[in-house]
Write a protein that holds these residues in place. Structure first.
Motif, PDB file in Angstrom:
ATOM      1  N   LEU A  39      44.896  19.287  11.665  1.00 17.88           N
ATOM      2  CA  LEU A  39      45.972  19.721  12.635  1.00 17.88           C
ATOM      3  C   LEU A  39      47.303  19.552  12.329  1.00 17.88           C
ATOM      4  N   LYS A  40      47.505  18.359  11.846  1.00 19.35           N
ATOM      5  CA  LYS A  40      48.704  17.906  11.403  1.00 19.35           C
ATOM      6  C   LYS A  40      49.386  18.821  10.235  1.00 19.35           C
ATOM      7  N   THR A  41      48.447  18.966   9.486  1.00 15.82           N
ATOM      8  CA  THR A  41      49.026  20.127   8.147  1.00 15.82           C
ATOM      9  C   THR A  41      49.371  21.185   8.383  1.00 15.82           C
ATOM     10  N   ILE A  42      48.565  21.995   9.644  1.00 12.19           N
ATOM     11  CA  ILE A  42      49.462  23.371  10.039  1.00 12.19           C
ATOM     12  C   ILE A  42      50.136  23.306  11.165  1.00 12.19           C
ATOM     13  N   GLY A  43      50.632  21.720  11.425  1.00 16.47           N
ATOM     14  CA  GLY A  43      51.810  21.778  12.495  1.00 16.47           C
ATOM     15  C   GLY A  43      51.406  21.907  13.906  1.00 16.47           C
ATOM     16  N   HIS A  44      50.097  21.902  14.215  1.00 13.91           N
ATOM     17  CA  HIS A  44      49.600  22.346  15.522  1.00 13.91           C
ATOM     18  C   HIS A  44      50.338  21.512  16.591  1.00 13.91           C
ATOM     19  N   GLU A  45      50.907  21.885  17.592  1.00 12.67           N
ATOM     20  CA  GLU A  45      51.685  21.194  18.448  1.00 12.67           C
ATOM     21  C   GLU A  45      50.820  20.799  19.593  1.00 12.67           C
ATOM     22  N   ASP A  46      49.664  21.338  19.801  1.00 14.74           N
ATOM     23  CA  ASP A  46      48.716  21.072  21.034  1.00 14.74           C
ATOM     24  C   ASP A  46      47.627  20.434  20.556  1.00 14.74           C
ATOM     25  N   ALA A  47      47.787  19.443  19.486  1.00 14.19           N
ATOM     26  CA  ALA A  47      46.725  18.518  19.330  1.00 14.19           C
ATOM     27  C   ALA A  47      46.649  17.222  20.110  1.00 14.19           C
ATOM     28  N   VAL A  48      45.741  16.953  20.866  1.00 13.59           N
ATOM     29  CA  VAL A  48      45.413  15.766  21.858  1.00 13.59           C
ATOM     30  C   VAL A  48      44.406  14.691  20.919  1.00 13.59           C
ATOM     31  N   ILE A  49      45.017  13.768  20.366  1.00 11.44           N
ATOM     32  CA  ILE A  49      44.281  12.803  19.541  1.00 11.44           C
ATOM     33  C   ILE A  49      43.900  11.905  20.396  1.00 11.44           C
ATOM     34  N   PHE A  87      44.898   4.114  30.315  1.00  6.77           N
ATOM     35  CA  PHE A  87      45.132   5.639  29.971  1.00  6.77           C
ATOM     36  C   PHE A  87      45.510   6.601  31.031  1.00  6.77           C
ATOM     37  N   ASP A  88      45.712   5.854  32.252  1.00  8.93           N
ATOM     38  CA  ASP A  88      45.855   6.957  33.612  1.00  8.93           C
ATOM     39  C   ASP A  88      46.887   7.692  33.314  1.00  8.93           C
ATOM     40  N   GLU A  89      48.246   7.272  32.952  1.00 10.74           N
ATOM     41  CA  GLU A  89      49.412   8.048  32.902  1.00 10.74           C
ATOM     42  C   GLU A  89      49.095   9.062  31.751  1.00 10.74           C
ATOM     43  N   ARG A  90      48.547   8.842  30.574  1.00 11.00           N
ATOM     44  CA  ARG A  90      48.416   9.719  29.718  1.00 11.00           C
ATOM     45  C   ARG A  90      47.273  10.744  30.123  1.00 11.00           C
ATOM     46  N   ALA A  91      46.214  10.546  30.806  1.00  9.65           N
ATOM     47  CA  ALA A  91      45.372  11.235  31.432  1.00  9.65           C
ATOM     48  C   ALA A  91      46.009  12.449  32.318  1.00  9.65           C
ATOM     49  N   GLU A  92      46.985  12.074  33.114  1.00  6.65           N
ATOM     50  CA  GLU A  92      47.928  12.820  34.045  1.00  6.65           C
ATOM     51  C   GLU A  92      48.727  13.773  33.193  1.00  6.65           C
ATOM     52  N   GLU A  93      49.273  13.368  32.311  1.00 11.86           N
ATOM     53  CA  GLU A  93      50.099  14.128  31.295  1.00 11.86           C
ATOM     54  C   GLU A  93      49.463  15.390  30.758  1.00 11.86           C
ATOM     55  N   VAL A  94      48.068  14.940  30.234  1.00 13.09           N
ATOM     56  CA  VAL A  94      47.258  15.848  29.538  1.00 13.09           C
ATOM     57  C   VAL A  94      46.800  17.096  30.412  1.00 13.09           C
ATOM     58  N   ALA A  95      46.350  16.581  31.734  1.00 15.54           N
ATOM     59  CA  ALA A  95      45.856  17.325  32.618  1.00 15.54           C
ATOM     60  C   ALA A  95      46.915  18.258  33.075  1.00 15.54           C
ATOM     61  N   SER A 141      39.836  13.402  36.989  1.00  9.85           N
ATOM     62  CA  SER A 141      40.664  13.508  38.365  1.00  9.85           C
ATOM     63  C   SER A 141      41.781  14.231  38.350  1.00  9.85           C
ATOM     64  N   TYR A 142      42.629  14.173  37.259  1.00 13.28           N
ATOM     65  CA  TYR A 142      43.684  14.887  37.280  1.00 13.28           C
ATOM     66  C   TYR A 142      43.910  16.383  37.044  1.00 13.28           C
ATOM     67  N   TYR A 143      42.569  16.930  36.541  1.00 15.46           N
ATOM     68  CA  TYR A 143      42.462  18.258  36.317  1.00 15.46           C
ATOM     69  C   TYR A 143      42.068  18.738  37.935  1.00 15.46           C
TER      70      TYR A 143
END
Length: 350
Positions: A285-295, A198-206, A329-331
């Motif tokens: 979130l998919k129904t409303i097309g929310h682009e900032d959903a982190v699943i 998950f580390d790479e994704r954790a950095e992307e999200v933060a 850690s990335y935050y």
């Protein structure tokens, strides 16, 4: 020839110390099981979980699991609120389970002053030489300490699970306790591998959301306690990041109207009966097309050697590896705010 430096797979993570600490925690199994045996031998009518802040959230999955697997009467209290009302169901026939990493949590120390007088059994996970540990030891209560510094909440979950599931096993529930506890021996390797995955994704999200105006966190079931812990105890307390933690069920009764562009909604999809609630938020979130959903779907992470039946119990441990460790850690990296720095918390008496 120049020396080739070892590649750092997980920044800000001491792999060697983590596995040593994991051995220490698992090595506490017999001590915790002995505590469970004593509790059952002495007899009890109900269990009360007592915590505040992080410990309250860490104990939350235990209430859910005990209600799921047994008929044991169990309830949980915020220590400050318990000190205000002195719940009448805490009696000489009660087992109180509590914890304090610091060993001197003000509200829990205060609670023990009057709880001990009720004659209740107490099992506390804390420093034996801390203020709380010394007081309870002097009064004949059970104190269990694991002197570890890495890994964070998952070590607490392992110890809590040994206690709760052994008590249930002794009471005729959860007959597969031995298989479950034996499988936990390999959980730390699994949780390390999950961190790496998950580390790479954790950095992307933060990187993307560390400076969002605020963030919404949804979860439920066994994963909810760790979800709210990350939002409040890590992002709010340690990063001064504004969050709105809400259960997936309650999301649809207010919070959904706050979803707008630039406001990330983190959905922690568990693997227990509550997964349908998490999926409902994801579908909205998919129904409303929310682009900032982190699943974040916990089912995507392997737990080798763990029976599929026991995976939902491990949910809090997976969440702490993904969020409370790697994402936090990335935050810290992107906010440039040290996780250990506080303005107010424990800085003066209040």
């Amino acid at each position: 020839m120049a020396e080739v430096a070892e590649k750092v797979i997980l920044p800000k993570f001491d792999r060697e110390k983590y596995f040593k600490d994991g051995e220490i925690v698992y090595g506490k199994r017999e001590e915790v099981e002995a505590a469970a045996d004593k509790v059952c031998e002495d007899g009890f009518e109900n269990i009360v979980l007592l915590g505040i802040g992080g410990t309250e959230f860490e104990l939350a999955p235990i209430e859910y699991q005990v209600k799921k697997y047994s008929d044991i009467e169990i309830s949980s209290y915020n220590a400050a609120e318990a000190n205000t009302v002195h719940p009448r169901n805490i009696t000489k026939d009660t087992v109180v389970i509590t914890a304090s990493a610091s060993g001197d949590t003000v509200e829990i120390v205060e609670a023990m002053q009057w709880i001990v007088k009720t004659g209740a059994q107490v099992v506390a996970f804390t420093k034996k030489e801390g203020k709380l540990g010394k007081f309870l030891t002097e009064n004949g209560k059970i104190v269990i300490e694991a002197d570890v510094t890495t890994g964070g909440c998952e070590f607490s979950y392992v110890l809590f699970d040994f206690l709760a599931f052994k008590i249930m096993n002794n009471q005729g529930a959860f007959p597969k306790y031995k298989e479950f506890a034996d499988g936990m021996k390999g959980v730390f390797q699994n949780l390390y591998d999950i961190r790496v995955q998950f580390d790479e994704r954790a950095e992307e999200v933060a990187k993307k959301y560390h400076d969002a105006p605020y963030s919404i966190f949804c979860g439920s079931g066994a994963a909810w306690g760790e979800t709210i812990l990350f939002a409040m105890c890590i992002l709010e307390e340690m990063q001064w990041v504004r969050t709105r933690p809400v259960t997936s069920a309650q999301f649809f009764h207010g919070t959904l109207e706050l979803v707008e562009k630039g406001v990330p909604v983190f959905v922690i999809k568990g693997e227990d009966e509550y997964r349908a609630q998490d999926t409902r938020v994801e579908r909205f979130l998919k129904t409303i097309g929310h682009e900032d959903a982190v699943i974040i779907d916990l089912a995507e992470f392997a737990l080798d050697g763990i029976d599929k039946e026991f995976r939902p119990i491990m949910s809090p441990m997976i969440v702490t590896a993904l969020l409370t460790d790697r994402t936090a850690s990335y935050y810290e990296t992107y906010t440039k705010h040290n996780l250990k720095y506080r303005r107010y918390y424990r800085q003066f008496e209040y």
